[in-house]
Scaffold this active site. Structure first.
Site, PDB file in Angstrom:
ATOM      1  N   GLY A 213       0.839  -1.189   0.000  1.00  0.00           N
ATOM      2  CA  GLY A 213       0.000   0.000   0.000  1.00  0.00           C
ATOM      3  C   GLY A 213       0.871   1.234   0.000  1.00  0.00           C
ATOM      4  N   PRO A 214       0.253   2.385  -0.286  1.00  0.00           N
ATOM      5  CG  PRO A 214      -1.265   3.955  -1.058  1.00  0.00           C
ATOM      6  CD  PRO A 214      -1.173   2.579  -0.516  1.00  0.00           C
TER       7      PRO A 214
ATOM      8  N   GLY B  94       2.862   5.609   4.371  1.00  0.00           N
ATOM      9  CA  GLY B  94       2.149   6.371   5.393  1.00  0.00           C
ATOM     10  C   GLY B  94       0.753   5.887   5.683  1.00  0.00           C
ATOM     11  CB  THR B  95      -1.502   3.421   4.208  1.00  0.00           C
ATOM     12  OG1 THR B  95      -0.460   2.552   3.781  1.00  0.00           O
ATOM     13  CG2 THR B  95      -1.911   4.324   3.077  1.00  0.00           C
ATOM     14  N   GLY B  96       0.040   3.233   7.354  1.00  0.00           N
ATOM     15  CA  GLY B  96      -0.040   2.547   8.638  1.00  0.00           C
ATOM     16  C   GLY B  96       0.371   1.085   8.606  1.00  0.00           C
ATOM     17  CE  LYS B  97       3.349   0.041   3.423  1.00  0.00           C
ATOM     18  NZ  LYS B  97       2.828   1.396   3.166  1.00  0.00           N
TER      19      LYS B  97
ATOM     20  CD  GLU C 100     -12.943   4.774 -11.229  1.00  0.00           C
ATOM     21  OE1 GLU C 100     -13.462   3.640 -11.352  1.00  0.00           O
ATOM     22  OE2 GLU C 100     -11.848   5.076 -11.734  1.00  0.00           O
TER      23      GLU C 100
ATOM     24  CG  HIS D  44     -15.071   2.392 -15.260  1.00  0.00           C
ATOM     25  ND1 HIS D  44     -14.819   1.956 -16.535  1.00  0.00           N
ATOM     26  CD2 HIS D  44     -13.987   3.124 -14.900  1.00  0.00           C
ATOM     27  CE1 HIS D  44     -13.629   2.412 -16.923  1.00  0.00           C
ATOM     28  NE2 HIS D  44     -13.105   3.135 -15.951  1.00  0.00           N
TER      29      HIS D  44
ATOM     30  CG  ASP E  57     -10.351   2.823 -18.072  1.00  0.00           C
ATOM     31  OD1 ASP E  57      -9.923   2.019 -17.250  1.00  0.00           O
ATOM     32  OD2 ASP E  57     -10.921   3.886 -17.776  1.00  0.00           O
TER      33      ASP E  57
HETATM   34  P1  ADP Z   1       3.788   2.913   6.523  1.00  0.00           P
HETATM   35  O1  ADP Z   1       4.535   1.859   7.279  1.00  0.00           O
HETATM   36  O2  ADP Z   1       2.576   2.394   5.812  1.00  0.00           O
HETATM   37  O3  ADP Z   1       4.601   3.777   5.633  1.00  0.00           O
HETATM   38  P2  ADP Z   1       3.466   4.023   9.140  1.00  0.00           P
HETATM   39  O4  ADP Z   1       2.860   2.899   9.868  1.00  0.00           O
HETATM   40  O5  ADP Z   1       4.932   4.229   9.313  1.00  0.00           O
HETATM   41  O6  ADP Z   1       3.146   3.919   7.597  1.00  0.00           O
HETATM   42  O7  ADP Z   1       2.678   5.355   9.500  1.00  0.00           O
HETATM   43  C1  ADP Z   1       3.319   6.496   9.962  1.00  0.00           C
HETATM   44  C2  ADP Z   1       2.500   7.131  11.060  1.00  0.00           C
HETATM   45  O8  ADP Z   1       1.283   7.658  10.550  1.00  0.00           O
HETATM   46  C3  ADP Z   1       2.094   6.150  12.114  1.00  0.00           C
HETATM   47  O9  ADP Z   1       3.052   6.055  13.122  1.00  0.00           O
HETATM   48  C4  ADP Z   1       0.799   6.740  12.657  1.00  0.00           C
HETATM   49  O10 ADP Z   1       1.046   7.693  13.648  1.00  0.00           O
HETATM   50  C5  ADP Z   1       0.219   7.439  11.450  1.00  0.00           C
HETATM   51  N1  ADP Z   1      -0.777   6.583  10.814  1.00  0.00           N
HETATM   52  C6  ADP Z   1      -0.682   6.021   9.596  1.00  0.00           C
HETATM   53  N2  ADP Z   1      -1.769   5.289   9.304  1.00  0.00           N
HETATM   54  C7  ADP Z   1      -2.582   5.363  10.376  1.00  0.00           C
HETATM   55  C8  ADP Z   1      -3.861   4.804  10.691  1.00  0.00           C
HETATM   56  N3  ADP Z   1      -4.520   4.020   9.819  1.00  0.00           N
HETATM   57  N4  ADP Z   1      -4.393   5.074  11.896  1.00  0.00           N
HETATM   58  C9  ADP Z   1      -3.732   5.870  12.767  1.00  0.00           C
HETATM   59  N5  ADP Z   1      -2.535   6.415  12.540  1.00  0.00           N
HETATM   60  C10 ADP Z   1      -1.950   6.196  11.356  1.00  0.00           C
HETATM   61 ZN    ZN Z   2     -11.181   3.922 -15.707  1.00  0.00          ZN
END
Ligand code: ADP
Ligand code: ZN
Length: 596
Positions: A193-194, A196-199, A416, A419, A491
């Site tokens: 996933g992109p 900063g999405t919380g992986k 979208e 589609h 597409d």
């Molecule tokens: P990734 O690993 O996907 O690049 P991170 O887990 O390092 O992202 O996210 C960085 C910070 O952003 C986290 O420490 C958190 O504080 C915040 N964050 C990102 N996604 C979430 C989420 N879904 N819920 C709450 N905080 C989030």
């Molecule tokens: Zn499309």
């Protein structure tokens, strides 16, 4: 002091002593250096009072007038001692140069030490700071147990991912229970996933929920200048994991090691391949029941070596998408818990205005708002502070590339909706699961389907419907805005490939007939297959072109007509998407049912 500083100081000392040694010789500061012949002359004139023979190479001593001298002497010269005795000089023998042990050590070992230090320093330069004495160690970091535990409470907007991870938490809590039941537990989970999405956050939360240790390392740490270092770090990481199981091993940026082998540009990166191989060996080597779960994260799942994704390795994949409007509201809620704020702020307003923001972006937004308010000596944050922060982030220099402008958002919504609506109106299509304008990867929006059957033989109608649906996006944009964006290029590609396959591979075209013009061993990369050697003549080729164009135009017109016939539903769907960002297939069907 850090080890590298010690090293630098040490090497400077070595250098200094060496240099002193070279320039100074072993000279007593004020001793006069004599030629050997002059010295012999001084003995004969009776001028020499004392002589200290140092080793076999030098004499130091005093003259009558008390002045000090020194001179080098030829080795093995018994006459010298005789003539000294003849002139009644006081003779002393000193076995070796009267140098302290460390000086002689330096003279003998100095050059080696010097070269070694230079080597170490060079290596450090290549590897970035701070890793000198840990070459080959995994450098995995154990999350500090004293820190507050991260749990699912701290993660929002990714409920589907959480659901998929619950089972793993159960397993980590009590591996023996699973062992008895014989259930199959994945060894590896790949989160894509992109950024900063919380992986990372999710992986930590899994460890926190299960109350097991969490070891993390980044893929880029594995890739070193020196062949073998990465592989040994992988070994160490897994060893550490075995000693502390049950636990989670988290590998961030796994694409740094896990890129397809033999594809890197200017490749021949043996080191990376070795590291990857070691990783595969380790993944295969431990038993899933040992209680180790390897979680890896990447934002480029497409470049990963397929070997990583085979059963028994990272066979569980979780896509962590950018949060939708509700997710963003919840994430804002989590991060604003830490700041003082006015009562009852409606975060949904900010969530609405932040399409394309990741969790990390939202955290940053709250932080910005707090900083700004502090600078203005406010006692609590209000809605306006959050909105200002958003505007600064959006319009400031660090504009997030995935953040959509209002106009982009609108055209994506219509695209979208186009589609989805065409898909619902086309009976042979897979049911529409949901439509979203939350950007995902490079796509600005996605319409996803729920195929009823994965492995069926596709019939003509089904393939045709796919082409019509693909055209739906562009058709909607043309109807509403009378202009076409590049958003539809994917597409068009997909539609073209499908039509070409229908004609040239499946023999589904009447005027061309049931003949396979393209064979399976021809690579079907769009654009490339046209350049390939054809196995058929010019005439057939132009006939194929003609048929393709005819079909594609026909499908485009069909999509356009469908949308024009249901223009109100198209508007309504787009509006719903603008408001909620994600819409279920069912909701669109309902709109169609209400249509007058
Ligand atoms: P990734 O690993 O996907 O690049 P991170 O887990 O390092 O992202 O996210 C960085 C910070 O952003 C986290 O420490 C958190 O504080 C915040 N964050 C990102 N996604 C979430 C989420 N879904 N819920 C709450 N905080 C989030
Ligand atoms: Zn499309």
């Amino acid at each position: 002091m850090k080890s590298e500083n010690v090293l630098i100081i040490f090497s400077i000392l070595v250098l200094a002593v060496l240099l002193m040694n070279i320039f100074n010789g072993m000279e007593t500061p004020d001793a006069k250096a004599l030629k050997y012949s002059d010295f012999m002359h001084q003995i004969r004139t009776g001028n020499v009072v004392t002589a200290t023979i140092v080793g076999n190479t030098m004499i130091e001593g005093k003259f009558l007038d008390g002045k000090a001298y020194r001179t080098n002497i030829p080795p093995n010269n018994p006459n010298l001692v005789n003539s000294l005795r003849k002139h009644e000089v006081q003779i002393t023998f000193v076995p070796d140069a009267g140098m302290p042990w460390y000086i002689s050590l330096l003279i003998h070992w100095g050059p080696f030490i010097f070269i070694f230090v230079i080597w170490l320093l060079l290596m450090k330069r290549m590897q970035g700071a701070g890793r000198l004495f840990s070459i080959g160690k995994s450098r995995a970091q154990r999350a500090d147990p004293a820190q507050r535990k991260i749990t699912f409470e701290d993660v929002a907007g990714v409920d589907e991912c959480k659901d998929e991870l619950v089972e793993i938490i159960e397993f980590l809590k009590d591996p023996t229970k699973f062992r008895k039941l014989g259930g199959r537990i994945p060894k590896g989970v790949l989160m894509s996933g992109p950024p900063g999405t919380g992986k990372t956050l999710l992986a930590k939360a899994v460890a926190g929920e299960a109350e097991v240790p969490f070891y993390s390392i980044s893929g880029s740490d594995f890739v070193e200048m020196f062949v073998g270092v990465g592989a040994s770090r992988v070994r160490d990481l897994f060893e550490e994991g075995r000693k502390n199981s049950p636990c989670i091993l988290f590998i961030d940026e796994i694409d740094a090691v896990g890129r397809s082998r033999g594809t890197g540009l200017g490749s021949g990166n043996d080191e990376r391949e070795q590291t990857l191989n070691q990783l595969l060996v380790e993944m295969d080597g431990f038993d899933a029941m040992e209680g180790i779960i390897v979680v890896a994260a990447t934002n480029r799942p497409d470049v990963l070596d397929p070997a990583l994704l085979r059963p028994g390795r990272f066979d569980r994949q979780i896509y962590v998408s950018l949060p939708d409007i509700k997710g963003r509201e919840a994430i804002l809620g989590i991060h604003s818990r830490k700041v003082v704020q006015e009562e009852g702020i409606d975060f949904s307003i900010i969530a609405k205005g932040t399409p394309g923001f990741s969790g990390a972006d939202l955290k940053n937004l709250v932080n910005e708002a707090a900083l700004w308010a502090a600078r203005q000596n406010k006692s609590a944050l209000g809605l306006k502070d959050f909105e200002d922060a958003r505007d600064r982030i959006l319009m400031g220099p660090e504009r997030h590339s995935m953040v959509m402008s209002e106009k982009e958002k609108l055209s994506t919504a219509y695209h979208e909706a186009g589609h989805a609506l065409v898909a619902i109106l086309t009976s042979k299509s897979d049911p529409v699961h949901k439509v979203t304008i939350v950007p995902r990867g490079r796509a600005l929006g996605v319409t996803s389907f729920l195929p009823e059957n994965d492995n069926r033989a596709y019939d003509t109608d089904y393939l045709s419907s796919r082409v019509t649906i693909a055209m739906g996006g562009r058709a909607a944009e043309e109807i509403i805005f009378d202009e076409i964006t590049t958003g539809a290029s994917n597409d068009i590609q997909q539609a073209t490939t499908t039509v070409r396959s229908m004609i040239c591979r499946y023999g589904m075209n009447e005027s061309i007939g049931p003949i396979a013009l393209d064979t399976d061993n021809q690579q079907h990369v769009f654009g490339r297959d046209f350049l390939k050697d054809r196995e058929y003549g010019e005439k057939t080729a132009s006939q194929v072109d003609h048929e393709m164009r005819k079909l594609l135009t026909m499908h485009y017109q069909k999509a356009k007509k469908l949308l024009q016939d249901h223009i109100d539903v198209l508007h309504a769907t787009a509006k719903m998407l603008m408001e909620e960002e994600t819409v279920d297939g069912q909701q669109i069907s309902d709109l169609l049912a209400q249509e007058s």
